[in-house]
Design an enzyme around this catalytic site. Structure first.
Site, mmCIF file in Angstrom:
data_model
loop_
_atom_site.group_PDB
_atom_site.id
_atom_site.type_symbol
_atom_site.label_atom_id
_atom_site.label_comp_id
_atom_site.label_asym_id
_atom_site.label_seq_id
_atom_site.Cartn_x
_atom_site.Cartn_y
_atom_site.Cartn_z
ATOM 1 N N VAL A 77 1.077 -1.249 0.067
ATOM 2 C CA VAL A 77 -0.217 0.343 -0.049
ATOM 3 C C VAL A 77 0.712 1.139 0.202
ATOM 4 C CG1 VAL A 77 -1.490 1.053 1.645
ATOM 5 C CG2 VAL A 77 -1.603 -1.442 1.384
ATOM 6 N N CYS A 78 0.637 2.494 -0.942
ATOM 7 C CA CYS A 78 1.154 3.190 -0.798
ATOM 8 C C CYS A 78 1.029 4.051 0.319
ATOM 9 C CB CYS A 78 0.645 3.784 -2.250
ATOM 10 S SG CYS A 78 2.122 5.775 -1.631
#
Lengths: 119, 135
Positions: A77-78
């Site tokens: 997940v960024c």
């Protein structure tokens, strides 16, 4: 073949989150490898364990967690996109981890194909 | 930079492979977050020593328009960042001719030097890429 996957849209709002999952599942069944699934834009909302859909609906988040556990898939997940949307380490569902955008670029370099699911 | 690059150290990230990356920008700069977050990916990609280019099509051409004023909508004007791309060695910017013309724009209206190509030429460039990411 080794696939990198980019998920750019949120769960339930957009078909992309479902199609990405179906694609990954089908690719694994055919003997392909998944280098990484990267969640960006509203795609980061696929990762929160606070998700509680109605009981007669599919559970998109748990579905990813289960797949990650069974096939040892890297769900990333960024960090910047996540923080912007209130997603932090302590609310991540099992199998997800938070990291930087470099993980997406690296997936583009290392995978044979990078496949995007979004608009 | 380590956090931004996802903990990937330079040597590890490079691994000697150089691929052709094209970032395709198709949406207006404001109204949705795609243009802003897309630009963040482009900037990070510069740390990986890849062959990076950007294409601007459809409403994406507005991202490069001069004279953006965002105060009234209380959104950050990030258009100066496009001028900084050169400093990251990202110099291959392609703009689709048809998209510019349909919006009454020309090269003089843009913030940075670009190469204007027609849709067939853009398509040929895309076909030549290893990785195409669209925002």
């Amino acid at each position: 073949m080794k696939f990198g996957i980019l998920v750019s849209e949120g769960p339930y709002t957009h078909q992309a989150a479902d199609t990405a999952y179906q694609f990954v599942k089908a690719a694994l069944e055919k003997g392909h490898q998944i280098h990484r699934v990267f969640f960006y834009h509203d795609g980061v909302n696929n990762s929160t364990k606070l998700t509680e859909p109605p009981q007669d609906d599919r559970h998109i988040v748990n579905r990813w967690s289960k797949l990650a556990q069974e096939h040892n898939i890297d769900l990333v997940v960024c960090v910047a996109a996540a923080l912007r949307r209130g997603i932090r380490d302590d609310i991540l569902a099992p199998g997800f981890r938070i990291s930087g955008l470099g993980q997406l670029v690296e997936s583009g370099i290392q995978a044979d194909r990078l496949v995007t699911f979004g608009d | 930079m380590t956090e931004a690059t996802g903990g990937i150290e330079m040597e590890e990230g490079q691994s000697g492979i150089v691929k052709k990356f094209m970032f395709v920008n198709r949406k207006a700069p404001y109204g949705t977050v795609y243009a802003l977050e897309g630009l963040e990916v482009v900037l990070i990609s510069a740390a990986f020593d890849q062959d990076v280019s950007m294409a601007f099509l459809d409403d994406g051409v507005y991202q490069l328009a001069k004279g953006q004023h965002t105060k009234a909508i209380d959104v950050k004007n990030f258009s100066p960042t496009y001028r900084a791309l050169e400093g990251y060695d990202i110099e291959k910017l392609y703009v689709e001719k048809e998209s510019l013309e349909a919006r009454g724009l020309s090269q003089e209206n843009l913030l940075v030097p670009v190469e204007v190509l027609n849709s067939k030429e853009i398509a040929a460039l895309m076909a030549d890429q290893d990785v195409v990411i669209s925002f």
